[in-house]
Scaffold this active site. Structure first.
Site, mmCIF file in Angstrom:
data_model
loop_
_atom_site.group_PDB
_atom_site.id
_atom_site.type_symbol
_atom_site.label_atom_id
_atom_site.label_comp_id
_atom_site.label_asym_id
_atom_site.label_seq_id
_atom_site.Cartn_x
_atom_site.Cartn_y
_atom_site.Cartn_z
ATOM 1 N N SER A 27 0.826 -1.200 0.000
ATOM 2 C CA SER A 27 0.000 0.000 0.000
ATOM 3 C C SER A 27 0.862 1.252 0.000
ATOM 4 C CB SER A 27 -0.961 -0.033 1.184
ATOM 5 O OG SER A 27 -1.906 1.008 1.098
ATOM 6 N N ASP A 50 -2.209 6.389 -3.922
ATOM 7 C CA ASP A 50 -1.087 5.638 -3.368
ATOM 8 C C ASP A 50 -0.673 4.537 -4.340
ATOM 9 O OD1 ASP A 50 -3.224 3.906 -3.027
ATOM 10 O OD2 ASP A 50 -2.689 3.331 -0.985
ATOM 11 N N ASP A 103 -0.853 1.282 -4.688
ATOM 12 C CA ASP A 103 -1.742 0.218 -5.171
ATOM 13 C C ASP A 103 -3.139 0.742 -5.494
ATOM 14 O OD1 ASP A 103 -2.429 0.536 -2.432
ATOM 15 O OD2 ASP A 103 -3.236 -1.501 -2.360
ATOM 16 N N ASP A 153 -5.667 2.248 -3.808
ATOM 17 C CA ASP A 153 -6.902 2.119 -3.042
ATOM 18 C C ASP A 153 -7.204 3.386 -2.231
ATOM 19 O OD1 ASP A 153 -4.951 1.750 -1.093
ATOM 20 O OD2 ASP A 153 -5.704 -0.186 -0.404
#
Length: 570
Positions: free
Chosen positions: A150, A299, A301, A303
Site C-alpha cells: 500500500s 497511493d 496500489d 486504493d
C-alpha cells in the site's frame, strides 16, 4: 538483549542455511548469523505475522521479512485452506503493484498456487488493488492476492488476500487461513509450478473495470470545464485513473509527469502516501502554476486517494479524508435524489473512527448509515450481509472510499472519477469544492478531525504501543477541554460504558483493539494500534455550529484538538 530471543533467532537463521533455501538465501542467512546481535534478531526473532488481511513487512532474508519463502509459506497455507473448504477446481487471481520485487513475488506466488492445482490468473503487468477485487468476482475466483505494501515506505512489500466475494478476509476465513498458514512449514511449500495452470490476464478486465467505473456517473455537468492535475506517485494508478477519467468525460487532465512512471523507489517523495501533504506537493505546485481546479493523487496500489482544491484565489488547499468522504456522500445522495433515482433500500457505511458527518448527511436523505470496525473489509462484510439492501457509497477517514458494490474494497479509481464529478458539478453551479464543503458544514454542523500517528519500531516499540493502550484502559481521561468524558467504548470486549451511571451495553461489533472516549460536548477521541504499520493512531473529532466565518470556526476547532493532544500528553 534477551538470551531467549537471541537463541530463537539463531535457531531460525540456522534453518535458513539448509538445503530448503537457495544458495543466495543461505549465504545471507549465514552472514547474519556471523554478525549476530540485533542484525540477526530483527529478521529472525519471530515469524512475520499473517494477520486478518495478509502480511506486510520489510523485504529481506528472514522469518520476519517479506521474501519468496515467507510468501510461499502463506500461499501454501492459503491453498490448503481453500482445498479443505471442499472447493473443487480452485481458481485465483493475482495482481501486483509498482514496488520493488512485486512482479517477481507475484510470479512465485502463482507458481506455488499452480503447483497446488489452482488455476491462476496472473495480471500481465501492474494493476490497481480494486481491479483485483473486481477481477475476483468477474472471473469467478475462489480467492485473490495482491502483492503490495500500500502506502508504506519503499523498503516494504506485502501480501493481501481476498475471498470469493472480492473482499478481504473476514470471519471465519481470516482465522482459518491464519491457522493453516501457521501450521505450514517451509518443507511443505510446493515449488513445482504447473505452467498450464497459469493464465495471463490482459486488457479485457481493464476495459470491463473502467466501463464499470464510468457507468457510476450521475451527472455530466461541468466535466469538460474542470481542470484536473493528477499524480500517480510512481504507482499503479497511472494505468487506470487517466483512462477512467477520459472514459467518464473529463477532457482537461494534466499528469505530473515526474511522478507518472511506476517506480518502487518512489524517487520524488519521502513516502508515497496521499494522506501526507508532502506527497502531493509537486501536484499542488503544478496546479497553482496552471490555475487548475483540483488535484488528485493515489497511493501505489490505488486504493487511497488524496485531493486538494482551488480556494478561489489560485491557491490549492488539501482536504482530509473525512472532508472528502463527506463531500462524496453528500454529492452522491443528492444526485440520486435530484435524478429521482434514490433507492428506497439504499445505505451508506463508515468505520467507527470516521466522521459522524457521514451519518448526519445520510439521515437527511432517510438513508441508513451502518458503522463498522476500522478496515474496509468490514464495509465489504456489511454489503455481503445485506443482500436485500443496496450499497450506495461509503468510506473511511484514511482516504479510502467505495461507490457501488462491483468492487469490495476501497477503490481510488472510482473515487477519483466521482470526486472529479462532484467538483465539476459544483463548478457548473458557480461554487468551488471548498465552498461546497462550507455549505455542508453550515447545514449539518462543522466537523473538524485530525489523526496523529506515533511510530514505535521493533520489539520494544510493539511493547510501548501495548503499554499505551493498557494505560488508557486502566486510567481513561476524565475530562477533555473542560468537557466531561461520559462514554467509554472498548471494542476489545465490544462494550460501551456510560461513565456517569456505570451502565454497560454491547457495541454489537466484533472484538478489535480500539478505544473511544466521547465527551459531554459530543467530541470524540479514538485510539488504536495500526494493523499494518508499527504505529499507534489517535483520531480526534470535534464539532460545533459554523459561526460568521467558516475559517474562524475551523481555527477554533483546531485549537480544541490541540488542547486534547496536550491533555493526553501526546
Amino acid at each position: 538483549m534477551s538470551a531467549d530471543v537471541l537463541s530463537l533467532a539463531t535457531q531460525n537463521a540456522t534453518l535458513w542455511t539448509s538445503d530448503l533455501f537457495d544458495a543466495e538465501t543461505r549465504a545471507e542467512a549465514q552472514a547474519l548469523l556471523e554478525q549476530g546481535g540485533d542484525t540477526l534478531i530483527e529478521p529472525f526473532y519471530k515469524d512475520l505475522d499473517f494477520g486478518t488481511g495478509g502480511m506486510r513487512g520489510i523485504m529481506g532474508v528472514g522469518t520476519n521479512r517479506i521474501n519468496p519463502y515467507t510468501l510461499g509459506l502463506a500461499t501454501q497455507g492459503l491453498a490448503v485452506y481453500a482445498q479443505h473448504m471442499g472447493r473443487k477446481d480452485l481458481k485465483a487471481a493475482i495482481a501486483y503493484d509498482s514496488r520493488n520485487n512485486s512482479q517477481s513475488f507475484a510470479r512465485k506466488v502463482a507458481e506455488v498456487l499452480s503447483a497446488n492445482g489452482v488455476h491462476t490468473y496472473l495480471f500481465e503487468e501492474l494493476r490497481p488493488t480494486p481491479e483485483l477485487s473486481f477481477a475476483v468476482r468477474e472471473l469467478s475466483c475462489d480467492f485473490g492476492i495482491v502483492l503490495t505494501a500500500s502506502h508504506n515506505p519503499k523498503e516494504y512489500n506485502g501480501y493481501k488476500v481476498y475471498w470469493n466475494d472480492g473482499g478481504q478476509l473476514v470471519p471465519p476465513h481470516d482465522k482459518g487461513v491464519i491457522e493453516q498458514v501457521r501450521a505450514t512449514r517451509f518443507e511443505d511449500i510446493r515449488w513445482d509450478a504447473n505452467e498450464a495452470l497459469i493464465e495471463t490476464v490482459g486488457t479485457a478486465i481493464d476495459d470491463k473495470y473502467t466501463d464499470m467505473v464510468a457507468g457510476l456517473s450521475l451527472s455530466n455537468a461541468g466535466k469538460t470545464e474542470l481542470d484536473i492535475v493528477f499524480t500517480a506517485l510512481h504507482g499503479t494508478s497511472i494505468v487506470s485513473v487517466p483512462p477512467a477519467l477520459a472514459k467518464a468525460g473529463f477532457t482537461n487532465v494534466q499528469l505530473v509527469e515526474a511522478q507518472s512512471a511506476p517506480d518502487g523507489n518512489f524517487p520524488t517523495v519521502a513516502s508515497p502516501n496521499p494522506e501526507e501533504s508532502a506527497a502531493l506537493a509537486m501536484a499542488v505546485a503544478q496546479a497553482e502554476a496552471t490555475g487548475a481546479d483540483l488535484v488528485i493523487g493515489c497511493d501505489p496500489d490505488t486504493d487511497r486517494v488524496g485531493i486538494a482544491a482551488n480556494d478561489g484565489t489560485g491557491k490549492m488547499q488539501l482536504l482530509n479524508g473525512n472532508d472528502t468522504a463527506a463531500l462524496l456522500v453528500h454529492y452522491i445522495l443528492n444526485a440520486y435524489k435530484e435524478n429521482g433515482t434514490l433507492p428506497s433500500n439504499g445505505f451508506t457505511a463508515a468505520t467507527v473512527v470516521t466522521t459522524d458527518l457521514i451519518a448526519d448527511i445520510s439521515a437527511a436523505y432517510s438513508v441508513p448509515c451502518y458503522r463498522c470496525l476500522t478496515g474496509f473489509k468490514w464495509i465489504a462484510d456489511i454489503i455481503n450481509h445485506k443482500p436485500e439492501e443496496q450499497f450506495l457509497v461509503g468510506g473511511e477517514e484514511s482516504y479510502g472510499y467505495l461507490i457501488g458494490d462491483a468492487v469490495r474494497d476501497k477503490d481510488a479509481v472510482a473515487s477519483a472519477v466521482m470526486i472529479a464529478e462532484m467538483a465539476a458539478n459544483a463548478k457548473s453551479q458557480g461554487r468551488t469544492v471548498l465552498q461546497q464543503l462550507e455549505a455542508i458544514h453550515r447545514e449539518f454542523g462543522q466537523y473538524q478531525e485530525r489523526l496523529i500517528s506515533i511510530t514505535k519500531k521493533g520489539r520494544s516499540g510493539a511493547q510501548e504501543i501495548a503499554d499505551m493502550m493498557t494505560a488508557l484502559r486502566n486510567d481513561p481521561p476524565k475530562t477533555l477541554a473542560g468537557s466531561l468524558v461520559v462514554i467509554a467504548i472498548d471494542h476489545n470486549n465490544s462494550t460501551q460504558t456510560d461513565l456517569r451511571t456505570g451502565a454497560t451495553s454491547s457495541t454489537t461489533l466484533p472484538a478489535s483493539n480500539v478505544l473511544q472516549f466521547i465527551t459531554e460536548a459530543g467530541d470524540k477521541v479514538s485510539a488504536r494500534p495500526s494493523g499494518t504499520e508499527p504505529k499507534i493512531k489517535f483520531y480526534f473529532s470535534v464539532r460545533t455550529t459554523t459561526g460568521d466565518s467558516h475559517a474562524a470556526t475551523k481555527a477554533e476547532l483546531e485549537r480544541k484538538i490541540d488542547t486534547f493532544i496536550e491533555e493526553l500528553n501526546l
